[in-house]
Structure formats: structure tokens, C-alpha cells
Design a protein around this motif. Structure first.
Motif, PDB file in Angstrom:
ATOM      1  N   PHE A 129      38.725  52.079  40.186  1.00  0.00           N
ATOM      2  CA  PHE A 129      38.815  51.414  41.494  1.00  0.00           C
ATOM      3  C   PHE A 129      38.468  52.315  42.676  1.00  0.00           C
ATOM      4  O   PHE A 129      38.086  51.817  43.728  1.00  0.00           O
ATOM      5  CB  PHE A 129      40.251  50.919  41.734  1.00  0.00           C
ATOM      6  CG  PHE A 129      40.628  49.701  40.956  1.00  0.00           C
ATOM      7  CD1 PHE A 129      40.617  48.448  41.561  1.00  0.00           C
ATOM      8  CD2 PHE A 129      41.003  49.781  39.625  1.00  0.00           C
ATOM      9  CE1 PHE A 129      40.957  47.304  40.856  1.00  0.00           C
ATOM     10  CE2 PHE A 129      41.350  48.653  38.908  1.00  0.00           C
ATOM     11  CZ  PHE A 129      41.332  47.412  39.522  1.00  0.00           C
ATOM     12  N   PHE A 154      38.164  36.403  47.190  1.00  0.00           N
ATOM     13  CA  PHE A 154      37.095  37.296  46.703  1.00  0.00           C
ATOM     14  C   PHE A 154      35.828  36.471  46.464  1.00  0.00           C
ATOM     15  O   PHE A 154      35.413  36.266  45.330  1.00  0.00           O
ATOM     16  CB  PHE A 154      37.536  37.990  45.409  1.00  0.00           C
ATOM     17  CG  PHE A 154      38.843  38.719  45.534  1.00  0.00           C
ATOM     18  CD1 PHE A 154      38.897  39.973  46.135  1.00  0.00           C
ATOM     19  CD2 PHE A 154      40.033  38.150  45.078  1.00  0.00           C
ATOM     20  CE1 PHE A 154      40.102  40.645  46.266  1.00  0.00           C
ATOM     21  CE2 PHE A 154      41.238  38.821  45.218  1.00  0.00           C
ATOM     22  CZ  PHE A 154      41.290  40.069  45.812  1.00  0.00           C
ATOM     23  N   TRP A 156      33.008  37.739  43.898  1.00  0.00           N
ATOM     24  CA  TRP A 156      33.189  38.177  42.511  1.00  0.00           C
ATOM     25  C   TRP A 156      32.398  37.342  41.503  1.00  0.00           C
ATOM     26  O   TRP A 156      31.864  37.851  40.541  1.00  0.00           O
ATOM     27  CB  TRP A 156      34.669  38.141  42.134  1.00  0.00           C
ATOM     28  CG  TRP A 156      35.454  39.315  42.663  1.00  0.00           C
ATOM     29  CD1 TRP A 156      34.977  40.358  43.405  1.00  0.00           C
ATOM     30  CD2 TRP A 156      36.855  39.551  42.485  1.00  0.00           C
ATOM     31  NE1 TRP A 156      35.999  41.232  43.704  1.00  0.00           N
ATOM     32  CE2 TRP A 156      37.161  40.767  43.150  1.00  0.00           C
ATOM     33  CE3 TRP A 156      37.889  38.868  41.841  1.00  0.00           C
ATOM     34  CZ2 TRP A 156      38.442  41.311  43.164  1.00  0.00           C
ATOM     35  CZ3 TRP A 156      39.169  39.401  41.855  1.00  0.00           C
ATOM     36  CH2 TRP A 156      39.443  40.610  42.523  1.00  0.00           C
ATOM     37  N   ILE A 171      41.039  32.585  44.044  1.00  0.00           N
ATOM     38  CA  ILE A 171      40.226  33.785  43.753  1.00  0.00           C
ATOM     39  C   ILE A 171      38.859  33.666  44.429  1.00  0.00           C
ATOM     40  O   ILE A 171      38.320  34.641  44.955  1.00  0.00           O
ATOM     41  CB  ILE A 171      40.113  34.029  42.226  1.00  0.00           C
ATOM     42  CG1 ILE A 171      39.856  35.504  41.933  1.00  0.00           C
ATOM     43  CG2 ILE A 171      39.043  33.181  41.554  1.00  0.00           C
ATOM     44  CD1 ILE A 171      40.094  35.909  40.487  1.00  0.00           C
ATOM     45  N   LYS A 220      38.545  41.749  34.047  1.00  0.00           N
ATOM     46  CA  LYS A 220      37.660  40.576  34.016  1.00  0.00           C
ATOM     47  C   LYS A 220      36.258  41.083  33.648  1.00  0.00           C
ATOM     48  O   LYS A 220      35.530  40.476  32.857  1.00  0.00           O
ATOM     49  CB  LYS A 220      37.607  39.891  35.397  1.00  0.00           C
ATOM     50  CG  LYS A 220      38.984  39.527  36.011  1.00  0.00           C
ATOM     51  CD  LYS A 220      38.822  38.881  37.383  1.00  0.00           C
ATOM     52  CE  LYS A 220      39.998  39.054  38.348  1.00  0.00           C
ATOM     53  NZ  LYS A 220      41.280  38.561  37.987  1.00  0.00           N
ATOM     54  N   HIS A 249      52.094  44.876  37.291  1.00  0.00           N
ATOM     55  CA  HIS A 249      50.637  44.857  37.194  1.00  0.00           C
ATOM     56  C   HIS A 249      50.103  46.284  37.294  1.00  0.00           C
ATOM     57  O   HIS A 249      50.092  46.876  38.380  1.00  0.00           O
ATOM     58  CB  HIS A 249      50.130  44.009  38.368  1.00  0.00           C
ATOM     59  CG  HIS A 249      48.662  43.792  38.375  1.00  0.00           C
ATOM     60  ND1 HIS A 249      48.029  42.983  37.469  1.00  0.00           N
ATOM     61  CD2 HIS A 249      47.697  44.275  39.197  1.00  0.00           C
ATOM     62  CE1 HIS A 249      46.731  42.952  37.738  1.00  0.00           C
ATOM     63  NE2 HIS A 249      46.508  43.735  38.778  1.00  0.00           N
ATOM     64  N   SER A 308      42.728  44.556  35.494  1.00  0.00           N
ATOM     65  CA  SER A 308      42.698  43.602  36.592  1.00  0.00           C
ATOM     66  C   SER A 308      41.278  43.102  36.866  1.00  0.00           C
ATOM     67  O   SER A 308      40.625  42.611  35.953  1.00  0.00           O
ATOM     68  CB  SER A 308      43.351  44.253  37.813  1.00  0.00           C
ATOM     69  OG  SER A 308      43.837  43.252  38.661  1.00  0.00           O
ATOM     70  N   ARG A 309      40.741  43.226  38.081  1.00  0.00           N
ATOM     71  CA  ARG A 309      39.370  42.740  38.325  1.00  0.00           C
ATOM     72  C   ARG A 309      38.391  43.467  37.397  1.00  0.00           C
ATOM     73  O   ARG A 309      37.378  42.920  37.003  1.00  0.00           O
ATOM     74  CB  ARG A 309      38.988  42.921  39.802  1.00  0.00           C
ATOM     75  CG  ARG A 309      38.804  44.327  40.270  1.00  0.00           C
ATOM     76  CD  ARG A 309      38.857  44.449  41.787  1.00  0.00           C
ATOM     77  NE  ARG A 309      40.186  44.141  42.292  1.00  0.00           N
ATOM     78  CZ  ARG A 309      40.529  44.118  43.563  1.00  0.00           C
ATOM     79  NH1 ARG A 309      39.622  44.372  44.489  1.00  0.00           N
ATOM     80  NH2 ARG A 309      41.762  43.842  43.927  1.00  0.00           N
ATOM     81  N   TRP A 314      51.340  36.666  38.463  1.00  0.00           N
ATOM     82  CA  TRP A 314      50.099  36.317  39.180  1.00  0.00           C
ATOM     83  C   TRP A 314      48.923  36.210  38.190  1.00  0.00           C
ATOM     84  O   TRP A 314      48.040  35.387  38.341  1.00  0.00           O
ATOM     85  CB  TRP A 314      49.844  37.386  40.237  1.00  0.00           C
ATOM     86  CG  TRP A 314      48.676  37.189  41.140  1.00  0.00           C
ATOM     87  CD1 TRP A 314      47.629  38.048  41.309  1.00  0.00           C
ATOM     88  CD2 TRP A 314      48.433  36.112  42.055  1.00  0.00           C
ATOM     89  NE1 TRP A 314      46.759  37.566  42.253  1.00  0.00           N
ATOM     90  CE2 TRP A 314      47.227  36.377  42.728  1.00  0.00           C
ATOM     91  CE3 TRP A 314      49.127  34.945  42.364  1.00  0.00           C
ATOM     92  CZ2 TRP A 314      46.686  35.522  43.690  1.00  0.00           C
ATOM     93  CZ3 TRP A 314      48.583  34.082  43.322  1.00  0.00           C
ATOM     94  CH2 TRP A 314      47.380  34.377  43.966  1.00  0.00           C
ATOM     95  N   GLU A 341      47.566  32.969  40.067  1.00  0.00           N
ATOM     96  CA  GLU A 341      46.287  32.879  40.796  1.00  0.00           C
ATOM     97  C   GLU A 341      45.416  31.734  40.250  1.00  0.00           C
ATOM     98  O   GLU A 341      45.282  31.565  39.044  1.00  0.00           O
ATOM     99  CB  GLU A 341      45.527  34.198  40.664  1.00  0.00           C
ATOM    100  CG  GLU A 341      44.281  34.247  41.533  1.00  0.00           C
ATOM    101  CD  GLU A 341      43.676  35.650  41.599  1.00  0.00           C
ATOM    102  OE1 GLU A 341      43.841  36.431  40.653  1.00  0.00           O
ATOM    103  OE2 GLU A 341      43.034  35.941  42.637  1.00  0.00           O
TER     104      GLU A 341
HETATM  105  C1  GTR Z   1      44.221  40.677  43.095  1.00  0.00           C
HETATM  106  C2  GTR Z   1      43.442  39.523  42.538  1.00  0.00           C
HETATM  107  C3  GTR Z   1      43.492  39.570  41.045  1.00  0.00           C
HETATM  108  C4  GTR Z   1      43.251  40.949  40.489  1.00  0.00           C
HETATM  109  C5  GTR Z   1      43.774  42.075  41.363  1.00  0.00           C
HETATM  110  C6  GTR Z   1      43.202  43.452  41.077  1.00  0.00           C
HETATM  111  O1  GTR Z   1      44.343  40.658  44.454  1.00  0.00           O
HETATM  112  O2  GTR Z   1      43.979  38.334  43.016  1.00  0.00           O
HETATM  113  O3  GTR Z   1      42.611  38.622  40.482  1.00  0.00           O
HETATM  114  O4  GTR Z   1      41.919  41.145  40.220  1.00  0.00           O
HETATM  115  O5  GTR Z   1      43.552  41.858  42.689  1.00  0.00           O
HETATM  116  O6  GTR Z   1      42.069  43.605  40.682  1.00  0.00           O
HETATM  117  O7  GTR Z   1      43.930  44.415  41.293  1.00  0.00           O
END
Ligand code: GTR
Length: 440
Positions: free
Chosen positions: A142, A318, A321, A314, A275, A417, A271-272, A362, A309
Motif C-alpha cells: 500500500f 472508489f 477500482w 464501493i 481483490k 482488518h 484488502s483492495r 465490513w 460494504e
Molecule cells: C476500504 C474499502 C474496502 C477495502 C479497504 C482496504 O475503505 O471499502 O473495500 O478495500 O478499504 O483496501 O483497505
């Protein structure tokens, strides 16, 4: 099959939801966190073609249904990658890991443009001492490669950061400073990974496409614009698809490096970026193992459950995405021709691991588990044991009790998370068991 799916899902709806502990701390308000309020829905069956033809053989899956699903996910969810972007130049810098000088650190810069300032990504790798090519874990990060370890030799990423000014994160005016070094180290237990015989490789996601909605003017998207085009078409790549494309370009390199066993590369993400690892692993069958950590909506979680979510949220928070077409399903998940269990099924028969966290409502832990369980029939059609046993369990396992009885793995970690050493240890256990083991 459809009847079987819905009967089985019904038994899941009735099952206890207490595994999630009902803990909604830290969950954005105004969304559903109550299992009893999950809407009624019908899921598309991964083993039924769009025209209703049942898929009954592995060959039919391979030659017909899998390509059909890939196209649907490309056109309706993530966006397809247009022709154009390519690799122009690769630079490799090798040094020694500071804690164990025999282990190697490599920085591989892959240029996507002939222009010096054009997009390029730098992959940081640490490789254990080994006479043999090593299996690897590959994932995006990230905040820049310099965040994953305190090693002062890691190049400080010069690119744009999501945060504007955050002294705790070492960010000033959207740029990283030395204070950012090692700040994500808990998410990247590099020494432990190497001690188990694996290498690890990571890239800052923002190198491929900065994570903000600028109408696709930065990152790799413009490299694919045809004359007069100023943004991707409705069915063309969003940011997640671009990140996934970057992971495949990273794999191209890994497969060319003789220190690495390019046939044993796991792709993982949180997380993202989870995905993203799922989409990368679904598309690119060279990835030997695919890992989704707390990937949630648009990742492993079933969209139709609209738990935590939602697709609308989403796509609003975002907008960059996914592809533009995905916005058609805002509040209309039922109309989408695919759901996320079919994304997991696209990994079959290769091992896939989905992880959730008890406090991460979430991301819909139960929906993440269900995607794995509902991909099971595809795994079995392809001659594997799916989630293990004779059929997948109808409920997620208890917290901290990993399910690794077949090539669809799952665990529900106690906590929030995040990606932690607990998660990594389970991924390495699973990797040891399925295909990646350094001992094999
Ligand atoms: C959040 C988003 C999630 C997830 C997260 C992340 O805000 O709603 O879908 O991707 O960010 O990536 O930390």
C-alpha cells in the motif's frame, strides 16, 4: 445443481451467525451487519453456461465455461486490459539482506514507457540462501517497498502517496520520507518467510496506478489509449485490473530469474490488494497459488449478500477500482451475471486460500467463506477435493481453526482488518502442503 445450491444456501442462512461475534466496532454505519437482514438472492451457478447448458466435464469447463466467465468478469466487473502497454526495459540491482548477508535483496525496475518519467514499477525481492530456485510469495503493498522492512538500502519510493500529511506514517505532502521506512513491517514478516525457504517479492501498487480517481490520466492506463481516447471504455480496465496486470508483468520477470522457481509463485494481497490478487490469479494461470486476505466486496465476498460494504458503496467511494460497467449493478447485485464465488472458481484447480477476520464485518467474513465453499463443485469437477471431505462445510470454521483439508483453504482469524503473522504462517503451511513447498 441450482436447486442443490439454493437448498444448501438456505441451510447456511439458518445457521448461527455468532462466529462473527456480532462485533460491529469500526464498521461504517448505515450498512447491514445483521445476518437476518441479508436479502434473499439467487446465485449464478458456475457449472451452468449462460444459455442454461450444464457443465458436466472438465473439458467443458476449460474450453467453454471458464472463458465465458473470464469474459463476463472482464466486461462487467474489472475491465479488460486493452492492447498496448508493454515492457521496454528492466533494471536489476542486487544487494545483501542486512540481517543475513547470504540472503539476497533485489530491486527490479520494470519500465512501461521509453520516457524516463513514464510509468515504471520497482519490485523488491528478498531471496533465501538456496542451491535450488526458490518458490515465492508475490504481492502488492500500500505505501511503498520501503515500508515493508527497515532495511535502509530499500529505495524510498518517490511516487505519490494517498495520505497528504501524516507524521505517524512518515508522509509529507503526499510523498514518503525516511520516517516511513518499516512502517508496514508487521504485514511483511520477511525474515520468517525466508526462514521457511520462501522468497518474497512486493511492488508499491501506486507505481502501476496511483490509488485515486483522476479520470485515468496517470499510471499505466494512458499507455493504452487509442487516438483521441481520454479514458478507458466502459468495459476496459479500472485500477484493480491495472494492478493485476502489473502482477503478471512481475511474474514474467520472476519466471526469467534463475534464482526463482517461476512455476511456484503464489500471488497474495490484503484488502483492495486481495481483490487484486484474486483477479490476477484468476486471469493468469501461471500463478500456482492465489491468496485473498480480507478482500471483501469485489474480492472474495459474495456481492449479492450486500453484507457490510456494498457494490454501490464501493463504486462511489472508489469509482476508479472497477470498470464503468460495474456501476450498473449499484443496488442491483442480482442483475450482475456473475458473483464472486465464480471468481474463486476461476482459480481451479490451483490452490486458493481465503482469509477473513472476526472483527472485519465490513468485508463480510461469512460471504468470503461462502465464495470458497461455492467454488467447491468446480474444484471437484476438475478432480480435486475442493474444501476437503465429501462436501464443503456449510459454516465457516471457528475462529483460528484453519481449514486446509483440500485446495480451497480458509481461516477466520480473531481480530481486525489486517494481515498479520498469524495469516502468513497459515499461508506458508498451506503453501507447504500444496505445490509451493521448498522441500518439493
Ligand atoms: C476500504 C474499502 C474496502 C477495502 C479497504 C482496504 O475503505 O471499502 O473495500 O478495500 O478499504 O483496501 O483497505
Amino acid at each position: 445443481m441450482l436447486r442443490r445450491l439454493s437448498t444448501w444456501l438456505c441451510s447456511l442462512c439458518l445457521a448461527s451467525v455468532s462466529v462473527m461475534g456480532g462485533n460491529v466496532i469500526g464498521q461504517p454505519p448505515g450498512f447491514n451487519y445483521d445476518e437476518a437482514k441479508v436479502p434473499k438472492f439467487t446465485l449464478p451457478d458456475p457449472l451452468v453456461m449462460q444459455d442454461g447448458t450444464p457443465v458436466t466435464t472438465a473439458e467443458q469447463w476449460r474450453s467453454q465455461r471458464r472463458p465465458e466467465l473470464v469474459t463476463l468478469f472482464e466486461e462487467q466487473v474489472y475491465g479488460r486490459v486493452p492492447q498496448g502497454p508493454k515492457v521496454y526495459k528492466i533494471e536489476v540491482k542486487t544487494g545483501k539482506a542486512p540481517w543475513q548477508p547470504a540472503a539476497l535483496r533485489r530491486e527490479v525496475t520494470i519500465h512501461f514507457s521509453q520516457a524516463e518519467q513514464g510509468p515504471s514499477m520497482t519490485m523488491l525481492m528478498y531471496l533465501p540462501v538456496s542451491d535450488e530456485p526458490v518458490p515465492m510469495f508475490l504481492g502488492l503493498n500500500f505505501g511503498g517497498n520501503h515500508t515493508i522492512h527497515s532495511d535502509p538500502e530499500i529505495t524510498l519510493n518517490p511516487g505519490w502517496q494517498r495520505e497528504a500529511n501524516d507524521p505517524a506514517k512518515g508522509i509529507v505532502d503526499h510523498r514518503a520520507t525516511d520516517a516511513a521506512r518499516g512502517r508496514a513491517a508487521s504485514r511483511w514478516p520477511v525474515e520468517q518467510i525466508l526462514a521457511r525457504g520462501y522468497g518474497v517479492a512486493t511492488i508499491y501498487c501506486g507505481d502501476i496506478d496511483p490509488d485515486f480517481d483522476d479520470g485515468f490520466q496517470n499510471g499505466v492506463h494512458p499507455l493504452a489509449y487509442r487516438d483521441g481516447q481520454t479514458k478507458p471504455a466502459d468495459d476496459e480496465w479500472g485500477t484493480i485490473a491495472a494492478w493485476a496486470w502489473g502482477l503478471s508483468r512481475a511474474l514474467d520477470y520472476l519466471q526469467s530469474d534463475d534464482k526463482i522457481d517461476g512455476k511456484r509463485v503464489a500471488v497474495l494481497g490484503h484488502s483492495r490488494l486481495g481483490k487484486t490478487s484474486l483477479w490476477a490469479g484468476a486471469l493468469d494461470e501461471r500463478f500456482a497459488l492465489v491468496i485473498s486476505n480480507d478482500s471483501g466486496c469485489g474480492g472474495a465476498a459474495l456481492s449479492r449478500r450486500a453484507f457490510g460494504e456494498t457494490v454501490a458503496r464501493i463504486n462511489t467511494a472508489f469509482p476508479h477500482w472497477f470498470c464503468t460497467n460495474f456501476k450498473k449493478y449499484n443496488g442491483k447485485e442480482q442483475d450482475c451475471p456473475v458473483d464472486q464465488h465464480e471468481l474463486v472458481a476461476l482459480v481451479a484447480p490451483r490452490p486458493v486460500y481465503i482469509a477473513s477476520a472476526t472483527e472485519d464485518l465490513w468485508a463480510d467474513p461469512r460471504g468470503e467463506f461462502l465464495s470458497g465453499a461455492l467454488a467447491d463443485p468446480v474444484y471437484r469437477l476438475l478432480g480435486t477435493t475442493g474444501m476437503g471431505g465429501t462436501a464443503p462445510p456449510s459454516d465457516p470454521p471457528a475462529p483460528d481453526t484453519p481449514l486446509q483439508a483440500g485446495p480451497i483453504g480458509y481461516h477466520l482469524r480473531t481480530g481486525k482488518h489486517d494481515i498479520t503473522i498469524y495469516d502468513w504462517e497459515r499461508y506458508m503451511d498451506f503453501a507447504d502442503r500444496y505445490v509451493l513447498s521448498p522441500k518439493k
